[in-house]
Scaffold this motif. Structure first.
Motif, short mmCIF file in Angstrom:
data_model
loop_
_atom_site.label_atom_id
_atom_site.label_comp_id
_atom_site.label_asym_id
_atom_site.label_seq_id
_atom_site.Cartn_x
_atom_site.Cartn_y
_atom_site.Cartn_z
N PRO A 136 12.58 27.36 -41.62
CA PRO A 136 13.28 28.11 -40.58
C PRO A 136 13.75 29.48 -41.06
CG PRO A 136 14.60 26.23 -41.30
CD PRO A 136 13.24 26.07 -41.91
N LEU A 137 13.87 29.65 -42.37
CA LEU A 137 14.32 30.95 -42.90
C LEU A 137 13.28 32.05 -42.69
CD1 LEU A 137 16.08 29.97 -46.24
CD2 LEU A 137 17.07 30.31 -43.97
N SER A 138 12.03 31.69 -42.42
CA SER A 138 11.01 32.71 -42.16
C SER A 138 11.28 33.43 -40.85
CB SER A 138 9.61 32.09 -42.15
OG SER A 138 9.44 31.23 -41.03
N ARG A 139 12.19 32.88 -40.03
CA ARG A 139 12.47 33.47 -38.73
C ARG A 139 13.78 34.24 -38.69
NH1 ARG A 139 10.49 28.35 -37.83
NH2 ARG A 139 12.50 27.43 -37.25
N VAL A 140 14.46 34.36 -39.84
CA VAL A 140 15.72 35.10 -39.88
C VAL A 140 15.71 36.07 -41.05
CG1 VAL A 140 16.98 33.15 -38.85
CG2 VAL A 140 16.90 33.39 -41.35
N LYS A 141 16.60 37.06 -40.98
CA LYS A 141 16.75 38.01 -42.09
C LYS A 141 17.85 37.49 -43.02
CE LYS A 141 16.23 42.46 -41.57
NZ LYS A 141 14.90 42.75 -42.16
N SER A 142 17.45 36.57 -43.87
CA SER A 142 18.38 35.93 -44.80
C SER A 142 18.77 36.89 -45.92
CB SER A 142 17.72 34.68 -45.39
OG SER A 142 18.34 34.27 -46.58
N LEU A 143 19.95 36.66 -46.48
CA LEU A 143 20.37 37.46 -47.64
C LEU A 143 19.55 37.16 -48.88
CD1 LEU A 143 24.28 37.48 -47.36
CD2 LEU A 143 22.65 39.25 -46.68
N ASN A 144 18.80 36.07 -48.89
CA ASN A 144 17.92 35.78 -50.01
C ASN A 144 16.58 36.45 -49.77
OD1 ASN A 144 16.17 34.70 -51.93
ND2 ASN A 144 17.32 32.81 -52.05
N TYR A 145 16.35 37.56 -50.43
CA TYR A 145 15.13 38.35 -50.24
C TYR A 145 14.24 38.34 -51.48
CZ TYR A 145 13.89 41.18 -46.18
OH TYR A 145 13.37 41.61 -44.98
N LEU A 146 14.37 37.28 -52.28
CA LEU A 146 13.69 37.28 -53.58
C LEU A 146 12.18 37.25 -53.47
CD1 LEU A 146 16.11 35.04 -55.65
CD2 LEU A 146 15.69 37.48 -55.93
N ASP A 147 11.62 36.57 -52.47
CA ASP A 147 10.16 36.60 -52.32
C ASP A 147 9.68 38.02 -52.10
OD1 ASP A 147 9.36 33.95 -52.70
OD2 ASP A 147 9.85 33.39 -50.64
N LEU A 185 8.23 37.48 -39.48
CA LEU A 185 9.58 37.65 -38.95
C LEU A 185 9.49 38.16 -37.52
CD1 LEU A 185 12.71 37.81 -39.77
CD2 LEU A 185 12.27 40.27 -39.91
N PRO A 186 10.32 37.65 -36.60
CA PRO A 186 10.34 38.20 -35.24
C PRO A 186 11.01 39.57 -35.23
CG PRO A 186 11.99 36.46 -35.45
CD PRO A 186 11.19 36.46 -36.73
N GLY A 187 10.26 40.57 -35.66
CA GLY A 187 10.79 41.92 -35.82
C GLY A 187 11.12 42.57 -34.49
N ILE A 188 12.10 43.47 -34.53
CA ILE A 188 12.53 44.16 -33.31
C ILE A 188 11.44 45.10 -32.82
CG2 ILE A 188 14.26 45.68 -32.31
CD1 ILE A 188 15.28 42.87 -33.11
N ARG A 189 10.90 45.93 -33.71
CA ARG A 189 9.84 46.85 -33.27
C ARG A 189 8.56 46.08 -32.93
NH1 ARG A 189 9.99 51.81 -32.82
NH2 ARG A 189 11.78 52.05 -34.21
N ARG A 190 8.30 45.00 -33.64
CA ARG A 190 7.17 44.13 -33.30
C ARG A 190 7.29 43.68 -31.85
NH1 ARG A 190 6.51 38.65 -32.98
NH2 ARG A 190 4.50 37.76 -33.65
#
Length: 274
Positions: free
Chosen positions: A144-155, A206-211
């Protein structure tokens, strides 16, 4: 003087303090949004706040203040900063964490969230980019984290580091099935057989805004994309809330003619006119 908005009030950035026990710092337990500020206004703020609220609901994270109050806070912050460093054009970041908690993974039942808004100057215009397909990490489309802008950006950090060591400015992430998901910081679009396509959210995008804005125009669609689809495309570009970057080469191979295509150029013009 740099000013921030922290937990309901404006204050100088030098005086802002986050508790060392904040779970955003200790566990990455939180979310963020990055917005373009142009002409003294945060662009598409309502969409960003809606995505932030959706992400908070997914994580079971309290969402303080409400959208109307946060919109007013963003406006006040931009106005206050404009009296100092004058960020009429810049970047607004909203960071929401679960707040403080005792050691351990399970969140406290009475969490009091931390919410920070900060402004930065506008970055220089981002031109065309060359990318590589990341080998060190992949996008987990099942999480589910693939759908949010999580604070964990290590990938994304690992992928961008890999791109830098391989002489490229960006990295494209594959999902667990080996199909394209997105780049380290942006959504991917290609033009194939005259049609504009982007990977679906179910593929790890990610469900991006500009997307979403591009899809709502009605001249783009979603489809699973392979690396071969990208390498055989007529054009490709990357989008996020700060703009659009033509993607000219991937792993050393030109996309189409290796120049900015007509579809990409038209979208660039539209974005600049926002």
């Amino acid at each position: 003087m740099s000013v921030v908005w922290l937990n309901g009030r404006l204050l100088p950035a030098a005086e802002a303090r986050i508790d060392p026990a904040d779970r955003g710092f200790t566990l990455g337990d939180g979310l963020f949004e990055t917005l373009r500020v142009a002409g003294g206004a945060a662009r598409h703020l309502d969409r960003h706040l809606a995505r932030l609220a959706d992400g908070a609901a997914l994580l079971g994270l309290p969402f303080p203040h409400g959208a109307a109050a946060l919109a007013a806070a963003a406006e006040a912050l931009i106005a206050a900063q404009g009296q100092g460093d004058g960020f009429a054009d810049g970047v607004l970041r909203i960071t929401l964490t679960r707040g403080t908690g005792a050691r351990g993974v399970l969140p406290p039942p009475d969490a009091v969230p931390t919410l920070l808004m900060a402004l930065a100057p506008a970055p220089p215009p981002a031109g065309p980019v060359e990318a590589v397909i990341a080998r060190t990490t992949r996008r987990n489309e099942h999480s589910p984290l693939s759908r949010v802008k999580s604070l964990n950006y290590l990938d994304s950090i690992l992928a961008r580091q890999e791109a830098a060591t391989r002489g490229a400015g960006e990295a494209l992430l594959l999902n667990s099935a080996g199909r394209l998901a997105e780049s380290s910081v942006a959504n991917l679009f290609i033009v194939r057989d005259g049609r504009l396509l982007t990977p679906p959210v179910a593929e790890g995008a990610l469900p991006g805004i500009r997307r979403a804005l591009i899809l709502e125009r009605g001249d783009a669609g979603e489809a699973p994309l392979s690396v071969a689809d990208l390498l055989g495309a007529e054009e490709a570009f990357l989008t996020n809330s700060l703009g659009l970057r033509p993607l000219l080469r991937v792993d050393g191979r030109a996309i189409g003619a290796g120049t900015v295509g007509a579809v990409t150029a038209a979208l660039l013009t539209d974005i600049e006119a926002e």
